[in-house]
Motif scaffolding. Sequence first.
Motif, PDB file in Angstrom:
ATOM      1  N   VAL A 134      47.126 -12.780   2.859  1.00  0.00           N
ATOM      2  CA  VAL A 134      47.275 -12.505   1.430  1.00  0.00           C
ATOM      3  C   VAL A 134      46.924 -13.784   0.671  1.00  0.00           C
ATOM      4  N   VAL A 135      46.009 -13.656  -0.281  1.00  0.00           N
ATOM      5  CA  VAL A 135      45.516 -14.820  -1.030  1.00  0.00           C
ATOM      6  C   VAL A 135      45.942 -14.700  -2.494  1.00  0.00           C
ATOM      7  N   PRO A 136      47.192 -15.117  -2.817  1.00  0.00           N
ATOM      8  CA  PRO A 136      47.662 -14.970  -4.189  1.00  0.00           C
ATOM      9  C   PRO A 136      46.925 -15.894  -5.159  1.00  0.00           C
ATOM     10  N   ARG A 137      46.775 -15.421  -6.400  1.00  0.00           N
ATOM     11  CA  ARG A 137      46.118 -16.234  -7.435  1.00  0.00           C
ATOM     12  C   ARG A 137      46.879 -16.032  -8.739  1.00  0.00           C
ATOM     13  N   GLU A 138      47.762 -16.943  -8.992  1.00  0.00           N
ATOM     14  CA  GLU A 138      48.458 -16.978 -10.271  1.00  0.00           C
ATOM     15  C   GLU A 138      49.080 -18.346 -10.400  1.00  0.00           C
ATOM     16  N   THR A 139      49.145 -18.864 -11.617  1.00  0.00           N
ATOM     17  CA  THR A 139      49.818 -20.144 -11.834  1.00  0.00           C
ATOM     18  C   THR A 139      50.169 -20.300 -13.299  1.00  0.00           C
TER      19      THR A 139
END
Length: 209
Positions: A134-139
């Motif tokens: 799983v490659v999460p993308r949020e910041t």
Amino acid sequence: MREPWVVGVSGASGTPYAAAVVRGLLDAGASVDLIVSRAARLTVLDETGRPFRDAHWSEDLAAWLGRDLDGADVRHWPAGDLAAGPSSGSYPARGMVVVPASTAACAGIAIGLSKDLLQRAAEVNLKERRRVVVVPRETPVTRSHLEHLITLHDAGAVVMPASPGFYGAGAAASAAQLVDFVAGKVLDALGVPHTLFHRWTGTLNADRP
Ligand SMILES: Cc1cc2nc3c(=O)[nH]c(=O)nc-3n(C[C@H](O)[C@H](O)[C@H](O)COP(=O)(O)O)c2cc1C
């Protein structure tokens, strides 16, 4: 027997990561089953300037990947098709990558929501104890997102934030090299060979001749 990697693209920013992972899998001769969430159609449109349509997926995917699909073993399943192959544990699959993974997708997979085929397929691959990346993308991130990532980790997923390293390519790294770094780390986690980045050799850039 055909045993594809399922690639789920959810509606987080980072569609170039998805394209690089799919290209890397196809370059390695792997089979790919692609699921693009409803929200991901917005990010694909926004980030590539082109649509992704179920009815024209092959043409749209070729444009997105920047190459033709001749000879590529790639299959597409509509995200709303909850009877699709990857919705069942008896469907042969090697495992799954969710790239990029939205906070919503991470939450849905973590709690077993299965609101669409992407989330269902991820749950299936986890329950079958297959490799799931799983490659999460949020910041920045909320506490609940962090908790969902821990749940995914504890369920056996490799949680691999879209967090490129600058070593190897150095400060002059292009966006494409940074994308390939993340995609290469995904392929490493799947055990799929690639040449997407230079591996650390033990010598600092500054010390190289
Ligand atoms: C252009 C655009 C960019 C987005 N970027 C992100 C993002 O980087 N990370 C994220 O978690 N959600 C992002 N979202 C919000 C998700 O698309 C939204 O939460 C959606 O419900 C995710 O659904 P899915 O997981 O089914 O794809 C973005 C939405 C849009 C329209």
